[in-house]
Design an enzyme around this catalytic site. Structure first.
Site, PDB file in Angstrom:
ATOM      1  N   GLY A  79       4.588   7.472   2.200  1.00 20.63           N
ATOM      2  CA  GLY A  79       5.090   6.912   0.939  1.00 20.63           C
ATOM      3  C   GLY A  79       4.692   5.449   0.831  1.00 20.63           C
ATOM      4  O   GLY A  79       3.704   5.010   1.436  1.00 20.63           O
ATOM      5  N   LYS A 137       8.619   1.048   5.311  1.00 19.36           N
ATOM      6  CA  LYS A 137       7.922   2.222   4.806  1.00 19.36           C
ATOM      7  C   LYS A 137       8.969   3.150   4.213  1.00 19.36           C
ATOM      8  O   LYS A 137       9.954   3.475   4.864  1.00 19.36           O
ATOM      9  CB  LYS A 137       7.148   2.878   5.945  1.00 19.36           C
ATOM     10  CG  LYS A 137       6.240   1.801   6.596  1.00 19.36           C
ATOM     11  CD  LYS A 137       5.102   2.277   7.402  1.00 19.36           C
ATOM     12  CE  LYS A 137       4.186   1.094   7.662  1.00 19.36           C
ATOM     13  NZ  LYS A 137       2.988   1.423   8.426  1.00 19.36           N
ATOM     14  N   SER A 145       0.698   7.930   4.259  1.00 23.67           N
ATOM     15  CA  SER A 145       0.942   9.383   4.275  1.00 23.67           C
ATOM     16  C   SER A 145       2.429   9.685   4.069  1.00 23.67           C
ATOM     17  O   SER A 145       2.810  10.763   3.692  1.00 23.67           O
ATOM     18  CB  SER A 145       0.502   9.956   5.624  1.00 23.67           C
ATOM     19  OG  SER A 145       1.098   9.190   6.662  1.00 23.67           O
ATOM     20  N   GLY A 149       0.808  -1.210   0.000  1.00 22.66           N
ATOM     21  CA  GLY A 149       0.000   0.000   0.000  1.00 22.66           C
ATOM     22  C   GLY A 149       0.844   1.264   0.000  1.00 22.66           C
ATOM     23  O   GLY A 149       2.069   1.196   0.025  1.00 22.66           O
ATOM     24  N   CYS A 157       4.589   1.342   1.187  1.00 22.55           N
ATOM     25  CA  CYS A 157       4.764   0.367   2.263  1.00 22.55           C
ATOM     26  C   CYS A 157       4.891  -1.028   1.647  1.00 22.55           C
ATOM     27  O   CYS A 157       4.046  -1.421   0.836  1.00 22.55           O
ATOM     28  CB  CYS A 157       3.562   0.424   3.190  1.00 22.55           C
ATOM     29  SG  CYS A 157       3.643  -0.791   4.514  1.00 22.55           S
ATOM     30  N   ASP A 183      -3.105  11.104  14.745  1.00 23.83           N
ATOM     31  CA  ASP A 183      -3.751  10.528  13.560  1.00 23.83           C
ATOM     32  C   ASP A 183      -4.334   9.149  13.882  1.00 23.83           C
ATOM     33  O   ASP A 183      -4.141   8.188  13.152  1.00 23.83           O
ATOM     34  CB  ASP A 183      -2.732  10.427  12.411  1.00 23.83           C
ATOM     35  CG  ASP A 183      -3.426  10.182  11.068  1.00 23.83           C
ATOM     36  OD1 ASP A 183      -2.775   9.696  10.126  1.00 23.83           O
ATOM     37  OD2 ASP A 183      -4.641  10.438  10.985  1.00 23.83           O
TER      38      ASP A 183
HETATM   39  C1  LIG Z   1      -5.950   0.756   4.537  1.00 29.79           C
HETATM   40  N1  LIG Z   1      -6.310  -0.649   4.817  1.00 29.79           N
HETATM   41  C2  LIG Z   1      -7.785  -0.871   4.648  1.00 29.79           C
HETATM   42  C3  LIG Z   1      -5.571  -1.486   3.884  1.00 29.79           C
HETATM   43  C4  LIG Z   1      -5.983  -2.900   4.083  1.00 29.79           C
HETATM   44  C5  LIG Z   1      -5.048  -3.590   5.088  1.00 29.79           C
HETATM   45  N2  LIG Z   1      -4.315  -4.431   4.374  1.00 29.79           N
HETATM   46  S1  LIG Z   1      -2.759  -4.225   4.289  1.00 29.79           S
HETATM   47  O1  LIG Z   1      -2.394  -2.948   4.705  1.00 29.79           O
HETATM   48  O2  LIG Z   1      -2.384  -4.624   2.984  1.00 29.79           O
HETATM   49  C6  LIG Z   1      -2.124  -5.384   5.392  1.00 29.79           C
HETATM   50  C7  LIG Z   1      -2.573  -6.661   5.298  1.00 29.79           C
HETATM   51  C8  LIG Z   1      -2.083  -7.594   6.190  1.00 29.79           C
HETATM   52  C9  LIG Z   1      -1.153  -7.225   7.153  1.00 29.79           C
HETATM   53  C10 LIG Z   1      -0.698  -5.925   7.233  1.00 29.79           C
HETATM   54  N3  LIG Z   1       0.230  -5.602   8.225  1.00 29.79           N
HETATM   55  C11 LIG Z   1       0.854  -4.420   8.482  1.00 29.79           C
HETATM   56  N4  LIG Z   1       0.579  -3.337   7.721  1.00 29.79           N
HETATM   57  C12 LIG Z   1       1.197  -2.160   8.003  1.00 29.79           C
HETATM   58  O3  LIG Z   1       0.975  -1.024   7.276  1.00 29.79           O
HETATM   59  C13 LIG Z   1       0.088  -1.161   6.156  1.00 29.79           C
HETATM   60  C14 LIG Z   1       0.157   0.127   5.344  1.00 29.79           C
HETATM   61  C15 LIG Z   1      -0.240   1.303   6.206  1.00 29.79           C
HETATM   62  C16 LIG Z   1      -0.258   2.563   5.378  1.00 29.79           C
HETATM   63  C17 LIG Z   1      -1.156   2.418   4.180  1.00 29.79           C
HETATM   64  C18 LIG Z   1      -0.735   1.241   3.329  1.00 29.79           C
HETATM   65  C19 LIG Z   1      -0.732  -0.032   4.143  1.00 29.79           C
HETATM   66  C20 LIG Z   1       2.085  -2.078   9.076  1.00 29.79           C
HETATM   67  N5  LIG Z   1       2.830  -1.048   9.600  1.00 29.79           N
HETATM   68  C21 LIG Z   1       3.513  -1.592  10.643  1.00 29.79           C
HETATM   69  N6  LIG Z   1       3.212  -2.886  10.772  1.00 29.79           N
HETATM   70  C22 LIG Z   1       2.324  -3.230   9.816  1.00 29.79           C
HETATM   71  N7  LIG Z   1       1.717  -4.411   9.518  1.00 29.79           N
HETATM   72  C23 LIG Z   1      -1.213  -4.990   6.356  1.00 29.79           C
END
Ligand SMILES: CN(C)CCCNS(=O)(=O)c1cccc(Nc2nc(OCC3CCCCC3)c3[nH]cnc3n2)c1
Length: 284
Positions: free
Chosen positions: A20, A37, A18, A15, A22, A145
């Site tokens: 950049g 990130k 805010s 994804g 990930c 946030d």
């Molecule tokens: C916005 N959501 C609805 C997206 C759906 C959710 N799925 S997902 O994001 O791919 C997903 C699926 C499975 C596990 C995880 N685990 C995870 N994600 C992080 O950040 C995600 C990131 C945050 C900023 C925006 C982009 C996504 C973490 N940061 C520190 N530890 C983290 N572990 C995430």
């Protein structure tokens, strides 16, 4: 001792936040999964770079079971990119959980509501995380946030960890403000709408909105546009959460959504409530 990009292999991009991009990455030494990130600092002014370094050092020193653990930082001078390596939460985020429950409700499925037991676990764990931030030895840290997309699950319906806070504050330049305020600010407090100071009680307001949404599957204040939303936030009227949830929970959430920040409970007082904190004996 900072790591190197070659210590990790990228599994997939998960994804854009805010700050950049990930990515889900794997550490070559032991195959353990992390997220990194990417923060592009090439266009940052000196003051912002210094602020970013301060923020990363603060993240590095935070160790708490309900705050996403910072693991490593990698600087790529060639691409002016900082990679922040953090613990991976395999359960995704609360935004996804709420979305899935809303789909179930739309499909007329019976078990669409989030059980109160899970709501109270999330409430208790996020209060512990906020206490760690607000009473941090190196000085008060405000989340700024708090929202479902910034709360991650260790596993499905597992424990929760607060993530992605300081970066939102660090990236306060025009550019990142545009990025970080994508989406409707449903959890904005009345004092933020009035452009007054943000403090701990504003984090309490946002936590109240988050727990409310976990119960109702929508925020306390919704609107078709920002102007209408700000009007509703200032008016401060919201419906009761579904009657499957206790009066005690709704009364507590209502106190967190008081217009006057001084009338809201503190994190400490909320942690003294026996229905939230299992280690507090109920009063006879
Ligand atoms: C916005 N959501 C609805 C997206 C759906 C959710 N799925 S997902 O994001 O791919 C997903 C699926 C499975 C596990 C995880 N685990 C995870 N994600 C992080 O950040 C995600 C990131 C945050 C900023 C925006 C982009 C996504 C973490 N940061 C520190 N530890 C983290 N572990 C995430």
């Amino acid at each position: 001792m900072p790591g190197r990009q070659s210590d990790y292999t990228v599994v997939q991009q998960i994804g854009v936040g805010s700050f950049g991009t990930c990515c889900l990455v794997k550490r070559l030494a032991d195959g353990q999964k992390f997220v990194w990130k990417e923060v592009r600092y090439g266009n940052m002014r000196e003051a912002e770079k210094e602020s970013l370094v301060r923020e990363v050092n603060l993240l590095r020193d935070l160790r708490h079971p309900h705050i996403v653990r910072y693991i490593d930082r990698i600087v790529s001078k060639s691409s002016s990119t900082l990679y922040l390596v953090m613990e991976y939460c395999a359960g995704g985020d609360l935004a996804q959980l709420i979305q899935d429950r809303k789909q179930k409700r739309l499909a007329g499925r019976l078990n669409s509501m989030v059980p109160q037991e899970f709501v109270l676990k999330v409430f208790y764990q996020l209060l512990q995380a906020l206490k760690e931030l607000h009473l941090n030895q190196q000085g008060k840290i405000l989340h700024r946030d708090l929202k479902p997309a910034n709360v991650f699950l260790t596993s499905a319906m597992g424990d929760v960890k607060l993530g992605d806070f300081g970066l939102a504050r660090v990236l306060s330049s025009e550019v990142s403000m545009a990025i970080s305020y994508v989406g409707t600010p449903y959890y904005m407090s009345p004092e933020q709408v009035a452009k007054m100071r943000y403090n701990e009680s504003s984090d309490v307001w946002s936590l109240g909105c988050l727990i409310y949404e976990l119960c109702a599957l929508h925020p306390p204040f919704t609107a078709k546009d920002q102007k209408e939303l700000y009007g509703k936030i200032k008016k401060g009227e919201f419906r009761r959460i579904p009657h499957a949830y206790s009066d005690e929970l709704f009364t507590t959430l209502s106190s967190m959504l008081k217009q006057n920040p001084e009338q809201r409970p503190t994190v400490q007082s909320l942690l003294q409530m026996s229905f939230i904190n299992p280690s507090i004996m109920p009063k006879p």
